[in-house]
Design a protein around this motif. Structure first.
Motif, PDB file in Angstrom:
ATOM      1  N   SER A   1       0.828  -1.218   0.000  1.00 37.88           N
ATOM      2  CA  SER A   1       0.000   0.000   0.000  1.00 37.88           C
ATOM      3  C   SER A   1       0.856   1.260   0.000  1.00 37.88           C
ATOM      4  N   VAL A   2       0.200   2.362  -0.353  1.00 37.17           N
ATOM      5  CA  VAL A   2       0.768   3.705  -0.235  1.00 37.17           C
ATOM      6  C   VAL A   2      -0.251   4.514   0.562  1.00 37.17           C
ATOM      7  N   VAL A   3       0.113   4.883   1.782  1.00 37.27           N
ATOM      8  CA  VAL A   3      -0.813   5.595   2.666  1.00 37.27           C
ATOM      9  C   VAL A   3      -0.425   7.069   2.705  1.00 37.27           C
ATOM     10  N   LEU A   4      -1.371   7.932   2.369  1.00 42.79           N
ATOM     11  CA  LEU A   4      -1.142   9.371   2.375  1.00 42.79           C
ATOM     12  C   LEU A   4      -1.689   9.958   3.663  1.00 42.79           C
ATOM     13  N   TYR A   5      -0.872  10.773   4.340  1.00 44.80           N
ATOM     14  CA  TYR A   5      -1.366  11.462   5.539  1.00 44.80           C
ATOM     15  C   TYR A   5      -1.103  12.959   5.390  1.00 44.80           C
ATOM     16  N   ALA A   6      -2.204  13.701   5.434  1.00 40.49           N
ATOM     17  CA  ALA A   6      -2.164  15.133   5.127  1.00 40.49           C
ATOM     18  C   ALA A   6      -2.437  15.974   6.363  1.00 40.49           C
ATOM     19  N   SER A   7      -1.853  17.150   6.385  1.00 42.97           N
ATOM     20  CA  SER A   7      -2.090  18.126   7.446  1.00 42.97           C
ATOM     21  C   SER A   7      -2.021  19.516   6.832  1.00 42.97           C
ATOM     22  N   ALA A   8      -2.277  20.536   7.652  1.00 45.33           N
ATOM     23  CA  ALA A   8      -2.217  21.924   7.163  1.00 45.33           C
ATOM     24  C   ALA A   8      -0.980  22.608   7.725  1.00 45.33           C
ATOM     25  N   ALA A   9      -0.354  23.442   6.911  1.00 42.19           N
ATOM     26  CA  ALA A   9       0.848  24.166   7.333  1.00 42.19           C
ATOM     27  C   ALA A   9       0.500  25.591   7.722  1.00 42.19           C
TER      28      ALA A   9
END
Length: 319
Positions: free
Chosen positions: A260-268
């Motif tokens: 798998s390729v797991v993307l984890y996003a946040s705000a800067a």
């Protein structure tokens, strides 16, 4: 007998007044005390919110690891690997491209008109062929349903004219690699090459083996909404990630495993002060250590596969 001359009566009178004063004070102080307690609770909650927003990237990566581990070897992963999930546009423009800006506008606004008859076919199943001996039968859309999926406007603006259609094939990128699939080839007035619409339906999306991250947990993860595109060599992907109105935009990191390729996003760069609750989508390019291939692309926040397509776009994804 006068009270002024009787010590016992004076004592009772003073006791009565003292009791009255105590009761009056308690009545006056109770609302103030309640307000104070409520304000205190509110401040504690705000402190918790601030703490949740300031959690470390380590927790975000840990959530991504949990999602990868949950999918590895799961029933959901097995179903995904057996299924057909398009990871590119199911509506393909003519090979020559649009002749004019008006035609492009007509396509974007789904403004079509039909001059002619569409075929009716008794075929109810088509076949997805990955070219490596692996095939999958899937239900087939009729020409009318396929036409209605992209011709949903009847306005007075620029229009494209469909004069007919025939059943053929096209090639599309899927979760299992590039595949040949049945497609309706729509003839457009003024064009030598057809507008293609994939004619087979996607497989049912399996239930995720892990639930969505709890609100405020996992370092305030943001949503990776859509896969917009994949580079030809598979070494980078472009996704649509969400962020708020009071920050500097989304940051998307990746956890790669063999499956798998797991993307984890946040705000800067979150800024303090008044801010509305608007969520904004923005395209972000993500580099991979090795080609995406047939690895499943997952969103750490939701724990689910990332669908393809722009929100509100012409090519509905398998979701």
């Amino acid at each position: 007998m006068h009270s002024a001359g009787n010590p016992l009566l004076l004592l009772k009178k003073e006791d009565s007044m003292h009791t009255y004063a105590k009761r009056l004070a308690s009545l006056l102080l109770a609302p103030l005390l309640s307000t104070f307690l409520l304000v205190g609770c509110g401040n504690d909650q705000n402190a918790d919110d601030v703490h949740a927003k300031s959690q470390s990237p380590r927790e975000q990566k840990e959530r991504a690891r949990q999602v990868a581990d949950a999918w590895k070897g799961s029933t959901a992963a097995a179903a995904w690997n057996r299924g057909y999930y398009p990871m590119a546009d199911v509506i393909q423009k003519p090979e020559s491209g649009w002749r004019t800006a008006a035609d492009q506008r007509a396509y974007e606004t789904e403004n079509f008109v039909l001059h002619g008859n569409l075929p009716t076919t008794a075929t109810v199943h088509g076949k997805v062929d990955w070219g490596n001996g692996k095939t999958l039968p899937r239900p087939l859309w009729g020409a009318e349903k396929a036409y209605q999926s992209f011709a949903r406007n009847r306005s007075e603006g620029p229009r494209l004219t469909v004069t007919g259609a025939r059943l053929g094939t096209t090639t599309i990128m899927t979760s299992r690699g590039r595949a040949s699939v049945p497609a309706w080839l729509f003839t457009l007035e003024g064009y030598d090459t057809p507008l293609k619409r994939v004619a087979v339906t996607p497989s049912k999306l399996p239930s995720s083996p892990i639930g969505q991250a709890r609100q405020g947990a996992a370092g305030s993860l943001k949503h990776v909404a859509r896969l917009v595109g994949t580079a030809m060599n598979g070494r980078s992907i472009t996704v649509n990630a969400t962020h708020g109105a009071c920050d500097d935009g989304p940051v998307v990191k990746v956890l790669e495993t063999g499956e798998s390729v797991v993307l984890y996003a946040s705000a800067a760069g979150s800024r303090s002060g008044p801010c509305n609750a608007e969520m904004i989508g923005q395209s972000v390019k993500v580099q991979l250590r090795k080609p995406l291939g047939d690895r499943i692309l997952l969103d750490a926040l939701s724990g689910r596969p990332v669908p393809h397509g722009e929100p509100g776009g012409l090519s509905p994804s398998w979701t």
